[in-house]
Design an enzyme around this catalytic site. Sequence first.
Site, mmCIF file in Angstrom:
data_model
loop_
_atom_site.group_PDB
_atom_site.id
_atom_site.type_symbol
_atom_site.label_atom_id
_atom_site.label_comp_id
_atom_site.label_asym_id
_atom_site.label_seq_id
_atom_site.Cartn_x
_atom_site.Cartn_y
_atom_site.Cartn_z
ATOM 1 N N ASN A 58 6.556 -3.777 -29.681
ATOM 2 C CA ASN A 58 7.451 -2.879 -30.151
ATOM 3 C C ASN A 58 8.175 -1.674 -29.463
ATOM 4 O OD1 ASN A 58 8.312 -4.632 -32.306
ATOM 5 N ND2 ASN A 58 7.517 -3.099 -33.830
ATOM 6 N N GLU A 123 13.404 -8.787 -28.662
ATOM 7 C CA GLU A 123 13.616 -8.802 -30.152
ATOM 8 C C GLU A 123 14.954 -7.912 -30.518
ATOM 9 O OE1 GLU A 123 10.375 -8.834 -33.201
ATOM 10 O OE2 GLU A 123 11.307 -6.952 -33.807
ATOM 11 N N TRP A 214 1.226 -2.622 -46.431
ATOM 12 C CA TRP A 214 1.786 -3.253 -45.128
ATOM 13 C C TRP A 214 0.741 -2.780 -43.978
ATOM 14 C CZ3 TRP A 214 3.356 0.457 -41.349
ATOM 15 C CH2 TRP A 214 3.752 -0.011 -40.284
ATOM 16 N N ARG A 245 10.257 -3.600 -46.673
ATOM 17 C CA ARG A 245 9.593 -4.958 -46.187
ATOM 18 C C ARG A 245 9.713 -5.988 -47.021
ATOM 19 N NH1 ARG A 245 8.945 -3.354 -42.004
ATOM 20 N NH2 ARG A 245 7.212 -2.607 -40.873
ATOM 21 N N ASP A 333 6.697 -15.349 -37.046
ATOM 22 C CA ASP A 333 6.592 -13.886 -37.305
ATOM 23 C C ASP A 333 5.567 -13.369 -38.334
ATOM 24 O OD1 ASP A 333 7.811 -11.387 -36.884
ATOM 25 O OD2 ASP A 333 8.783 -11.480 -38.798
ATOM 26 N N HIS A 370 4.496 4.663 -35.866
ATOM 27 C CA HIS A 370 5.381 3.732 -36.097
ATOM 28 C C HIS A 370 6.690 4.602 -35.993
ATOM 29 C CE1 HIS A 370 7.983 0.823 -38.389
ATOM 30 N NE2 HIS A 370 6.979 -0.014 -37.976
ATOM 31 N N SER A 417 2.010 -0.712 -30.834
ATOM 32 C CA SER A 417 0.675 -1.116 -30.141
ATOM 33 C C SER A 417 0.762 -0.791 -28.465
ATOM 34 C CB SER A 417 0.551 -2.759 -30.425
ATOM 35 O OG SER A 417 1.770 -3.374 -29.640
HETATM 36 O O1 SFD Z 1 6.596 -5.254 -36.911
HETATM 37 C C1 SFD Z 1 -13.120 4.016 -36.811
HETATM 38 N N1 SFD Z 1 2.515 -2.384 -35.512
HETATM 39 C C2 SFD Z 1 3.124 -2.975 -34.712
HETATM 40 N N2 SFD Z 1 3.087 -2.653 -33.223
HETATM 41 C C3 SFD Z 1 3.936 -3.472 -32.500
HETATM 42 O O2 SFD Z 1 3.678 -3.172 -31.185
HETATM 43 N N3 SFD Z 1 4.706 -4.503 -32.750
HETATM 44 C C4 SFD Z 1 4.627 -4.973 -34.245
HETATM 45 O O3 SFD Z 1 5.038 -5.791 -34.495
HETATM 46 C C5 SFD Z 1 3.952 -3.970 -35.195
HETATM 47 N N4 SFD Z 1 4.191 -4.283 -36.527
HETATM 48 C C6 SFD Z 1 3.044 -4.067 -37.273
HETATM 49 C C7 SFD Z 1 1.958 -3.149 -36.763
HETATM 50 C C8 SFD Z 1 0.843 -2.769 -37.593
HETATM 51 C C9 SFD Z 1 0.547 -3.678 -38.792
HETATM 52 C C10 SFD Z 1 -0.650 -3.452 -39.619
HETATM 53 C C11 SFD Z 1 1.525 -4.831 -39.198
HETATM 54 C C12 SFD Z 1 2.590 -4.949 -38.095
HETATM 55 C C13 SFD Z 1 1.119 -5.549 -40.295
HETATM 56 C C14 SFD Z 1 1.841 -1.158 -35.308
HETATM 57 C C15 SFD Z 1 0.540 -1.089 -34.327
HETATM 58 O O4 SFD Z 1 -0.284 -2.086 -34.744
HETATM 59 C C16 SFD Z 1 0.011 0.394 -34.361
HETATM 60 O O5 SFD Z 1 0.832 1.211 -33.688
HETATM 61 C C17 SFD Z 1 -1.289 0.565 -33.402
HETATM 62 O O6 SFD Z 1 -2.133 -0.387 -33.687
HETATM 63 C C18 SFD Z 1 -2.056 1.919 -33.478
HETATM 64 O O7 SFD Z 1 -3.064 1.881 -32.607
HETATM 65 P P1 SFD Z 1 -4.436 3.087 -33.007
HETATM 66 O O8 SFD Z 1 -5.296 2.667 -32.043
HETATM 67 O O9 SFD Z 1 -3.740 4.306 -33.439
HETATM 68 O O10 SFD Z 1 -4.785 2.547 -34.427
HETATM 69 P P2 SFD Z 1 -5.502 1.079 -34.816
HETATM 70 O O11 SFD Z 1 -5.187 -0.106 -33.869
HETATM 71 O O12 SFD Z 1 -5.274 0.624 -36.054
HETATM 72 O O13 SFD Z 1 -7.196 1.417 -34.449
HETATM 73 C C19 SFD Z 1 -8.027 2.318 -35.218
HETATM 74 C C20 SFD Z 1 -9.395 1.766 -35.015
HETATM 75 O O14 SFD Z 1 -10.065 2.803 -35.516
HETATM 76 C C21 SFD Z 1 -11.280 2.261 -36.198
HETATM 77 N N5 SFD Z 1 -12.016 3.311 -37.199
HETATM 78 N N6 SFD Z 1 -14.289 3.581 -36.118
HETATM 79 C C22 SFD Z 1 -15.321 4.449 -36.297
HETATM 80 N N7 SFD Z 1 -15.355 5.417 -37.358
HETATM 81 C C23 SFD Z 1 -14.322 5.842 -37.984
HETATM 82 N N8 SFD Z 1 -14.447 6.702 -38.808
HETATM 83 C C24 SFD Z 1 -13.151 5.017 -37.805
HETATM 84 N N9 SFD Z 1 -12.101 4.824 -38.636
HETATM 85 C C25 SFD Z 1 -11.273 4.116 -38.121
HETATM 86 C C26 SFD Z 1 -10.658 1.108 -36.781
HETATM 87 O O15 SFD Z 1 -11.492 0.179 -37.343
HETATM 88 C C27 SFD Z 1 -9.844 0.717 -35.879
HETATM 89 O O16 SFD Z 1 -10.516 -0.133 -34.850
HETATM 90 S S1 SFD Z 1 5.853 -4.000 -37.310
HETATM 91 O O17 SFD Z 1 5.464 -4.151 -38.659
HETATM 92 O O18 SFD Z 1 6.099 -2.655 -37.019
HETATM 93 P P1 AMP Z 2 9.515 -3.267 -38.561
HETATM 94 O O1 AMP Z 2 9.458 -4.722 -38.495
HETATM 95 O O2 AMP Z 2 10.681 -2.589 -39.576
HETATM 96 O O3 AMP Z 2 8.303 -2.743 -38.262
HETATM 97 O O4 AMP Z 2 10.396 -3.154 -37.175
HETATM 98 C C1 AMP Z 2 9.909 -3.517 -35.911
HETATM 99 C C2 AMP Z 2 10.947 -2.822 -34.944
HETATM 100 O O5 AMP Z 2 12.121 -3.080 -35.284
HETATM 101 C C3 AMP Z 2 10.621 -1.163 -34.812
HETATM 102 O O6 AMP Z 2 10.916 -0.850 -33.542
HETATM 103 C C4 AMP Z 2 11.959 -0.843 -35.834
HETATM 104 O O7 AMP Z 2 12.364 0.553 -35.720
HETATM 105 C C5 AMP Z 2 12.944 -1.800 -35.587
HETATM 106 N N1 AMP Z 2 13.807 -2.202 -36.626
HETATM 107 C C6 AMP Z 2 13.751 -2.721 -37.672
HETATM 108 N N2 AMP Z 2 14.713 -3.072 -38.411
HETATM 109 C C7 AMP Z 2 15.965 -2.392 -37.694
HETATM 110 C C8 AMP Z 2 17.237 -2.118 -37.830
HETATM 111 N N3 AMP Z 2 17.778 -2.780 -39.198
HETATM 112 N N4 AMP Z 2 17.880 -1.559 -36.965
HETATM 113 C C9 AMP Z 2 17.266 -1.150 -35.852
HETATM 114 N N5 AMP Z 2 16.136 -1.181 -35.674
HETATM 115 C C10 AMP Z 2 15.117 -1.907 -36.452
#
Ligand code: SFD
Ligand code: AMP
Length: 607
Positions: A58, A123, A214, A245, A333, A370, A417
């Site tokens: 993203n 996307e 989520w 969602r 997806d 996010h 990510s």
């Molecule tokens: O669409 C310890 N995210 C999405 N990012 C994208 O780029 N595209 C997407 O499509 C994304 N979508 C999405 C996303 C996440 C999820 C769950 C779904 C869908 C269903 C967001 C990204 O995943 C997110 O921004 C990054 O992963 C953040 O990275 P970071 O490194 O800040 O967090 P992490 O990856 O969760 O890692 C944390 C690690 O720490 C460990 N941990 N280890 C030791 N001791 C402790 N006390 C600890 N506490 C935690 C964890 O186990 C983990 O490995 S969409 O919905 O937006």
């Molecule tokens: P999401 O699946 O909601 O986590 O969104 C994935 C990515 O698309 C994120 O970068 C969001 O900010 C963006 N996004 C989701 N829905 C919309 C929307 N209706 N308009 C613009 N951006 C969106």
Amino acid sequence: MKNTKRVDCDILIVGGGMAGCGAAYEARYWGRKLKIVLVEKAHIERSGAVAMGLSAINCYMGMRWNENTPEDFVRYVRGDLMGLVREDLVFDIARHVDSTVHLFEEWGLPIIYDQKTGHYKREGRWQILIHGESYKPIVAEAAQKSVSEVYNRVMVTHLLLDAKKRNRIAGAVGFGVRDGDFYVFRAKAVIVAAGGATHIFRPRSVGEGAGRTWYAPWNNGSAYALLIEAGAEMTQMENRLVVTRFKDGYGPVGAWFLALKAVARNAYGEEYEKKYVEEQRALYGNYVDAKPFPTCLRNDAMLREIKAGRHPIYMHTEEVLDTKEKEELGWEDFLDMTMSQSIVWASQNIDPKKRPSELMMSEPYIMGSHATCSGAWASGPQDIAPKDYFWGYNRMTTIEGLFGAGDTIGGSAHKFSSGSFTEGRLAAKAAVKYVLDHPEMPEIDEAQVYELKNKVFQPLENYEVGRNQIVSGTVSPSFIYPNQGVIRLEKIMDEYAGGWGSLYTTNEHLLNRGLELLLMLKEDLHRLAAQNFHQLQRAWELHHRVLTAEAVIRHTMFRKETRWPGYYYRADYPKLDDQNWHVFVNSRYENGEWRIFTRPVYHIVPW
Ligand code: SFD
Ligand code: AMP
């Protein structure tokens, strides 16, 4: 007493998710000869939010094809967050993130190409499509090859400060979640990349769906609690994230709105997203003109529909899945990143080609990556950070030698990510410089380590002693189980701090009462009981969740306006108030006392 294992290193990375993997890779690039250790509570190969995979990246500028500039990205993120972001941090990620994505591709991540343009298939403006089921193992392999040692299944519970030098990091302690060994890590620099927080607020999935959220249920706010307890300054902890969602399975909406161009409508078939713009303008000002329409305002419009009883809100999947390619994209997806949503379709006889799916707003999450930016207050990059935002090393917190990345770092939203991995790289480069500038090994306070060891294993002791008082069932007069504690926390936050159960609404009275109840829960935490090491991990996750929740309540109390409607509402201050609150709300927790204050927001990219 359990075994104590000691590990000395130059750089310690806490958490092997996206940001931790980025930190590992970059630390080795700049610090060829350094001892770099990564500690992960799960297994790095499938840990963190990306464990299940993702179907999009993203955050990608596409600068090699002149698709976007970092300045454009800052404008987008600032608009989405109603004006309040650390523009230096956002810009820094934007200018470097493309190189991260190119590395992922080189390591084998299948990125989808647009056959017509030859560019990555978009996307949306900032997002690209991937076949990402194996995203995490691919990224983890690079990290594993880079570090000197990985300690999997070790949970870090506390950070250690230098015994002699105030405000300087010295390492961390934790325990093996499988064997119960106690670990003492000593390091010249520490990078915390321990992810965001779920299960702070009561999820919509309770009972039969308990545990489903989520964002990853194992993201428990360690990133915040470790730092807060060590005395680091935090920012924007009030800026919780609520996402729209697919109902019950929590399937993301991005691919549907952006790539498939599906439309959401209320139960009566009306499009509602822009229906309330003039009412919103009266309350929240010209932020309503931001393009795209800010995430929180989209939520706000949906909530208005729900309050008026015009739900279910439907995502009209059936109108857009008219080719095989689109149908595949739709299913992939979810199969790539949220299998539970495809399971909901299968189990409820929903064929997305024929029937629309219900949408719902999630419970709030605390995250820094996010459409939200809670986390640590960090130094920015030397070349662009305003002087108040720079103190020597990029992404260093207010504790010397303590760095953060990803969800850990506040003020900079929309990293996702790829941006989280990029921020890990930026933090690690600066941490290597810090270690080279400060080659002396810090000193650990052995009395503190001894005390922490007793504290960490106390829940096992509580169980051994208290179990005999239980006649049957799980209710004990002397202890509480972690699960009971988390349910109590979620109820408090939901009802008093603006969860879904109270339509995301709170006020000073509710917050005061919520805090009172939360502090009672905090007092009871020394009575947590664990039957085994797995529950011991749950106990420490709860400790971290409670401290994170306290920060959320205190910050929410301090900001006397409604800045992000749709994320939460201060019913006693229903308007956005730029005159008084165009500032960051920051905090520091020292010797058990909280100090909350403001910091200025500087705009470095023209509007
Ligand atoms: O669409 C310890 N995210 C999405 N990012 C994208 O780029 N595209 C997407 O499509 C994304 N979508 C999405 C996303 C996440 C999820 C769950 C779904 C869908 C269903 C967001 C990204 O995943 C997110 O921004 C990054 O992963 C953040 O990275 P970071 O490194 O800040 O967090 P992490 O990856 O969760 O890692 C944390 C690690 O720490 C460990 N941990 N280890 C030791 N001791 C402790 N006390 C600890 N506490 C935690 C964890 O186990 C983990 O490995 S969409 O919905 O937006
Ligand atoms: P999401 O699946 O909601 O986590 O969104 C994935 C990515 O698309 C994120 O970068 C969001 O900010 C963006 N996004 C989701 N829905 C919309 C929307 N209706 N308009 C613009 N951006 C969106």
